[in-house]
Design a protein around this motif. Structure first.
Motif, PDB file in Angstrom:
ATOM      1  N   CYS A  21       5.397  -5.063   4.942  1.00 54.88           N
ATOM      2  CA  CYS A  21       5.905  -5.426   3.623  1.00 54.88           C
ATOM      3  C   CYS A  21       4.895  -6.302   2.897  1.00 54.88           C
ATOM      4  O   CYS A  21       4.325  -7.221   3.470  1.00 54.88           O
ATOM      5  CB  CYS A  21       7.214  -6.179   3.806  1.00 54.88           C
ATOM      6  SG  CYS A  21       7.856  -6.888   2.298  1.00 54.88           S
ATOM      7  N   ASP A  22       4.682  -6.020   1.631  1.00 53.59           N
ATOM      8  CA  ASP A  22       3.743  -6.840   0.864  1.00 53.59           C
ATOM      9  C   ASP A  22       4.403  -8.069   0.248  1.00 53.59           C
ATOM     10  O   ASP A  22       3.743  -8.889  -0.377  1.00 53.59           O
ATOM     11  CB  ASP A  22       3.045  -6.018  -0.207  1.00 53.59           C
ATOM     12  CG  ASP A  22       3.998  -5.494  -1.273  1.00 53.59           C
ATOM     13  OD1 ASP A  22       5.177  -5.911  -1.308  1.00 53.59           O
ATOM     14  OD2 ASP A  22       3.545  -4.676  -2.066  1.00 53.59           O
ATOM     15  N   ASP A  61      -6.360 -19.675  10.332  1.00 50.26           N
ATOM     16  CA  ASP A  61      -5.697 -18.683  11.184  1.00 50.26           C
ATOM     17  C   ASP A  61      -5.925 -17.261  10.680  1.00 50.26           C
ATOM     18  O   ASP A  61      -6.182 -16.341  11.464  1.00 50.26           O
ATOM     19  CB  ASP A  61      -4.201 -18.963  11.286  1.00 50.26           C
ATOM     20  CG  ASP A  61      -3.876 -20.148  12.190  1.00 50.26           C
ATOM     21  OD1 ASP A  61      -4.803 -20.697  12.813  1.00 50.26           O
ATOM     22  OD2 ASP A  61      -2.685 -20.520  12.253  1.00 50.26           O
ATOM     23  N   PHE A  62      -5.824 -17.056   9.361  1.00 48.72           N
ATOM     24  CA  PHE A  62      -6.068 -15.725   8.802  1.00 48.72           C
ATOM     25  C   PHE A  62      -7.501 -15.275   9.071  1.00 48.72           C
ATOM     26  O   PHE A  62      -7.743 -14.134   9.480  1.00 48.72           O
ATOM     27  CB  PHE A  62      -5.816 -15.694   7.285  1.00 48.72           C
ATOM     28  CG  PHE A  62      -4.516 -15.061   6.912  1.00 48.72           C
ATOM     29  CD1 PHE A  62      -4.346 -13.691   6.992  1.00 48.72           C
ATOM     30  CD2 PHE A  62      -3.465 -15.838   6.478  1.00 48.72           C
ATOM     31  CE1 PHE A  62      -3.153 -13.104   6.652  1.00 48.72           C
ATOM     32  CE2 PHE A  62      -2.258 -15.266   6.134  1.00 48.72           C
ATOM     33  CZ  PHE A  62      -2.096 -13.901   6.218  1.00 48.72           C
ATOM     34  N   SER A  75      -7.040  -6.647   1.527  1.00 48.17           N
ATOM     35  CA  SER A  75      -6.063  -7.590   1.001  1.00 48.17           C
ATOM     36  C   SER A  75      -6.782  -8.630   0.150  1.00 48.17           C
ATOM     37  O   SER A  75      -8.003  -8.709   0.164  1.00 48.17           O
ATOM     38  CB  SER A  75      -5.326  -8.285   2.146  1.00 48.17           C
ATOM     39  OG  SER A  75      -6.175  -9.233   2.761  1.00 48.17           O
ATOM     40  N   PRO A  76      -6.000  -9.446  -0.543  1.00 43.80           N
ATOM     41  CA  PRO A  76      -6.613 -10.569  -1.247  1.00 43.80           C
ATOM     42  C   PRO A  76      -7.247 -11.527  -0.229  1.00 43.80           C
ATOM     43  O   PRO A  76      -6.979 -11.439   0.968  1.00 43.80           O
ATOM     44  CB  PRO A  76      -5.421 -11.234  -1.950  1.00 43.80           C
ATOM     45  CG  PRO A  76      -4.352 -10.201  -1.980  1.00 43.80           C
ATOM     46  CD  PRO A  76      -4.573  -9.340  -0.780  1.00 43.80           C
ATOM     47  N   PRO A  77      -8.066 -12.465  -0.697  1.00 47.51           N
ATOM     48  CA  PRO A  77      -8.648 -13.453   0.220  1.00 47.51           C
ATOM     49  C   PRO A  77      -7.559 -14.256   0.937  1.00 47.51           C
ATOM     50  O   PRO A  77      -6.442 -14.409   0.432  1.00 47.51           O
ATOM     51  CB  PRO A  77      -9.455 -14.363  -0.710  1.00 47.51           C
ATOM     52  CG  PRO A  77      -9.665 -13.573  -1.952  1.00 47.51           C
ATOM     53  CD  PRO A  77      -8.498 -12.639  -2.074  1.00 47.51           C
ATOM     54  N   ARG A  83      -1.513 -19.130  -0.337  1.00 52.87           N
ATOM     55  CA  ARG A  83      -0.881 -19.731  -1.511  1.00 52.87           C
ATOM     56  C   ARG A  83       0.367 -18.929  -1.935  1.00 52.87           C
ATOM     57  O   ARG A  83       1.356 -19.508  -2.372  1.00 52.87           O
ATOM     58  CB  ARG A  83      -1.875 -19.833  -2.660  1.00 52.87           C
ATOM     59  CG  ARG A  83      -2.832 -20.970  -2.471  1.00 52.87           C
ATOM     60  CD  ARG A  83      -3.603 -21.293  -3.752  1.00 52.87           C
ATOM     61  NE  ARG A  83      -4.418 -22.450  -3.546  1.00 52.87           N
ATOM     62  CZ  ARG A  83      -5.713 -22.417  -3.185  1.00 52.87           C
ATOM     63  NH1 ARG A  83      -6.315 -21.270  -3.006  1.00 52.87           N
ATOM     64  NH2 ARG A  83      -6.373 -23.534  -3.004  1.00 52.87           N
ATOM     65  N   LEU A  84       0.297 -17.614  -1.810  1.00 55.48           N
ATOM     66  CA  LEU A  84       1.468 -16.801  -2.122  1.00 55.48           C
ATOM     67  C   LEU A  84       2.624 -17.110  -1.194  1.00 55.48           C
ATOM     68  O   LEU A  84       3.783 -16.959  -1.547  1.00 55.48           O
ATOM     69  CB  LEU A  84       1.124 -15.310  -2.047  1.00 55.48           C
ATOM     70  CG  LEU A  84       0.300 -14.748  -3.185  1.00 55.48           C
ATOM     71  CD1 LEU A  84      -0.149 -13.332  -2.863  1.00 55.48           C
ATOM     72  CD2 LEU A  84       1.077 -14.777  -4.481  1.00 55.48           C
ATOM     73  N   GLY A  85       2.282 -17.530   0.017  1.00 57.36           N
ATOM     74  CA  GLY A  85       3.300 -17.904   0.991  1.00 57.36           C
ATOM     75  C   GLY A  85       3.916 -19.267   0.724  1.00 57.36           C
ATOM     76  O   GLY A  85       4.733 -19.745   1.502  1.00 57.36           O
TER      77      GLY A  85
END
Length: 88
Positions: A21-22, A61-62, A75-77, A83-85
């Motif tokens: 899921c995005d 972590d990413f 994906s985005p950086p 930040r979206l999270g």
């Protein structure tokens, strides 16, 4: 990923690849409780650890995950994802 139910709502196995899921829309109310019940205590602890990450920990972590686990990363950086999270 092989343990995921291929017919479950947010798993898309098109072209023999997994797409998660995005999360561009609102999450289902109470999803945390559902996740914890289905995945068990170990994954519930991991979810809570992710919830409590700082922006810097999330990005690190990413980036570590990308280095170790991905052959193709579209994906985005990492900073934008974190930040979206909700991390700032």
């Amino acid at each position: 990923m092989s343990s995921l139910n291929r017919r479950w709502s947010w798993t898309d196995w098109g072209n023999r690849t997994l797409r998660l899921c995005d999360a561009h829309e609102e999450w289902e109310s109470g999803w945390e409780r559902i996740f914890n019940r289905i995945t068990g205590k170990s994954f519930a602890r991991a979810r809570k650890r992710v919830r409590d990450l700082t922006l810097e920990q999330c990005v690190e972590d990413f980036n570590d995950m990308k280095r170790r686990m991905t052959g193709k990363w579209e994906s985005p950086p990492s900073e934008a994802i974190c930040r979206l999270g909700g991390l700032a």
